[in-house]
Design an enzyme around this catalytic site. Structure first.
Site, PDB file in Angstrom:
ATOM      1  N   ARG A  44       0.903  -1.172   0.068  1.00  0.00           N
ATOM      2  CA  ARG A  44      -0.016  -0.038   0.109  1.00  0.00           C
ATOM      3  C   ARG A  44       0.908   1.202  -0.112  1.00  0.00           C
ATOM      4  O   ARG A  44       0.593   2.166  -0.389  1.00  0.00           O
ATOM      5  CB  ARG A  44      -0.927  -0.167   1.385  1.00  0.00           C
ATOM      6  CG  ARG A  44      -2.175  -1.052   0.825  1.00  0.00           C
ATOM      7  CD  ARG A  44      -2.985  -1.046   2.269  1.00  0.00           C
ATOM      8  NE  ARG A  44      -4.038  -1.987   2.121  1.00  0.00           N
ATOM      9  CZ  ARG A  44      -4.848  -2.292   2.988  1.00  0.00           C
ATOM     10  NH1 ARG A  44      -4.807  -1.990   4.081  1.00  0.00           N
ATOM     11  NH2 ARG A  44      -6.064  -3.116   2.748  1.00  0.00           N
ATOM     12  N   LYS A 209     -16.545 -15.557   5.552  1.00  0.00           N
ATOM     13  CA  LYS A 209     -17.847 -15.753   5.868  1.00  0.00           C
ATOM     14  C   LYS A 209     -18.561 -15.393   4.627  1.00  0.00           C
ATOM     15  O   LYS A 209     -18.370 -14.269   4.033  1.00  0.00           O
ATOM     16  CB  LYS A 209     -18.157 -14.696   7.049  1.00  0.00           C
ATOM     17  CG  LYS A 209     -17.484 -14.940   8.228  1.00  0.00           C
ATOM     18  CD  LYS A 209     -17.952 -14.188   9.133  1.00  0.00           C
ATOM     19  CE  LYS A 209     -17.358 -14.358  10.757  1.00  0.00           C
ATOM     20  NZ  LYS A 209     -17.696 -13.145  11.726  1.00  0.00           N
ATOM     21  N   GLY A 359      -7.278  -6.420  -0.264  1.00  0.00           N
ATOM     22  CA  GLY A 359      -7.281  -7.342   1.151  1.00  0.00           C
ATOM     23  C   GLY A 359      -6.351  -8.392   1.035  1.00  0.00           C
ATOM     24  O   GLY A 359      -5.267  -8.329   0.551  1.00  0.00           O
ATOM     25  N   GLY A 383     -12.247  -4.106   0.729  1.00  0.00           N
ATOM     26  CA  GLY A 383     -13.892  -3.775   1.020  1.00  0.00           C
ATOM     27  C   GLY A 383     -14.429  -2.695   0.164  1.00  0.00           C
ATOM     28  O   GLY A 383     -15.590  -2.756  -0.313  1.00  0.00           O
TER      29      GLY A 383
END
Length: 402
Positions: A44, A209, A359, A383
């Protein structure tokens, strides 16, 4: 939307430019307590370098701001950006001034002393409660203080544009604002894969998830030829098919939703046929490859198996567009990295355009030593990427468009 090139064309020599960057880098968790922290992935930081170098070389006085982790609106040494300032200086080839606070005396003095072509990094934005506050007045008051430091605002933090935070949403309303090259590239790429992907279009989703990815599954399912599901989230789908999953990660409340998605997909959702099942979540745990119909009751799946990798690779190989978000297993632990590696390598070989959705997927590419240039685009915002593909308005992008 005005761009960094527009700003450079106007001339920035001697002017203060506030750059919202995403320097939320991970640190090595295995460093003994008391030792200096070590950044484990500086991707990043490297991503924002072109913007910082362009401004620095144009004679701007560059004020960089970022968050790191999730401090609770107050200073926390665990989340200081000091090590990031040092690394940023190494990458830039010139020292970076570091302010010990965000809008306090240290920051004010550092901004006042800043010279043409110098770069300053403020302390973690989230050390001030106003950064993330849901109260418009509190957030606005913090934005006023940040905006007072600068003449112009540049957002090159795509990983934060989905947050309605002071430095992302409110500061650009107070200054002439411009999109950095990274933000422009991200929006361009995601627009391409969401609005006009070349077919066949294959999406690969992993991670923990189903609930985290439900909205993007619902948004993408009508557009894709195949949706490949791995990672911890696959076990809720497998349970919906009637398989027993042992001690594997399971969202019981999502089973009916997964069953409905499988029915809607009409065969386009592809699930693993074998997994690596272990006695515990550990690199030293006893583990073996088992078919999904034979997962032992006392074991948990921590990676997709070789047959699954082959099936996924075949589907990927036929694609002209691939979007990947989420690892296939616990790639940080060597015994459970083969699934993610195999799928990633298949993506690098396609005759088409591939996007790694930030991510953990981006981290996996670097951790596993894969050639970053073999992918069409590696996003810096997991995200933000997902929310864009879901069709949501991203507050940071909306602010730049005003």
């Amino acid at each position: 939307m005005k761009t960094l090139d527009d700003l450079l064309g106007e001339g920035v020599s001697g002017r203060r430019v506030f750059v919202r960057a995403d320097l939320n880098v991970p640190f090595d968790k295995n460093i003994p307590q008391g030792n200096a922290p070590v950044i484990s992935d500086d991707g990043r930081a490297r991503a924002v370098l072109p913007t910082l170098i362009a401004l620095r070389d144009a004679g701007a006085r560059v004020i960089v701001a970022s968050h790191l982790g999730r401090p609770k609106g107050a200073p926390d040494p665990k989340y200081t950006l000091a090590p990031v300032a040092a690394r940023l200086g190494e990458l830039l080839g010139s020292s970076v001034v570091f302010a010990g606070d965000t809008v306090g005396p240290s920051a004010a003095a550092a901004v006042e002393d800043l010279q043409d072509g110098q770069v300053l990094l403020l302390e973690n934005l989230r050390f001030n409660a106003g950064e993330t506050s849901k109260d418009d007045a509190e957030r606005g008051a913090f934005a006023d203080q940040l905006a007072a430091f600068a003449d112009y605002y540049v957002d090159d933090a795509f990983g934060a544009v989905h947050r309605k935070h002071a430095s992302v949403h409110d500061v650009p309303a107070r200054l002439p604002h411009y999109a950095g090259g990274l933000v422009l590239k991200e929006v361009e790429v995601l627009k391409k894969v969401s609005e006009s992907p070349e077919q066949p279009y294959v999406v690969v989703l992993g991670g923990s998830k189903v609930s985290d990815k439900l909205a993007v599954i619902q948004a993408l399912l009508p557009k894709v030829d195949k949706l490949l599901v791995g990672g911890g989230m696959c076990f809720t789908f497998l349970k919906a098919q009637g398989h027993e999953v042992g001690k594997s990660l399971l969202e019981a409340e999502m089973i009916d939703t997964c069953r409905s998605l499988l029915e809607q997909a009409d065969g386009r959702i592809v699930l693993p046929v074998d997994v690596v099942a272990a006695t515990e979540f550990s690199a030293d745990a006893d583990h073996s490859v088992v078919d999904i119909a034979e997962i032992p009751a006392d074991r948990l799946g921590l990676d997709i198996g070789p047959k699954s990798v082959a099936i996924f690779a075949e589907a990927i190989g036929s694609a002209k567009t691939v979007f990947w978000n989420g690892p296939m297993g616990v790639f940080e632990l060597a015994p459970f990295a083969a699934g993610t590696r195999g799928v990633a390598e298949a993506i690098t070989k396609i005759d088409g355009f591939s996007v790694v959705g930030g991510g953990d997927s981006a981290a996996a590419v670097r951790t596993l030593g894969l050639d970053e240039s073999a992918f069409g685009h590696i996003s810096t915002g997991g995200g933000a990427s997902l929310e864009y593909l879901e069709g949501k308005t991203l507050p940071g992008v909306a602010a730049l468009e005003k």
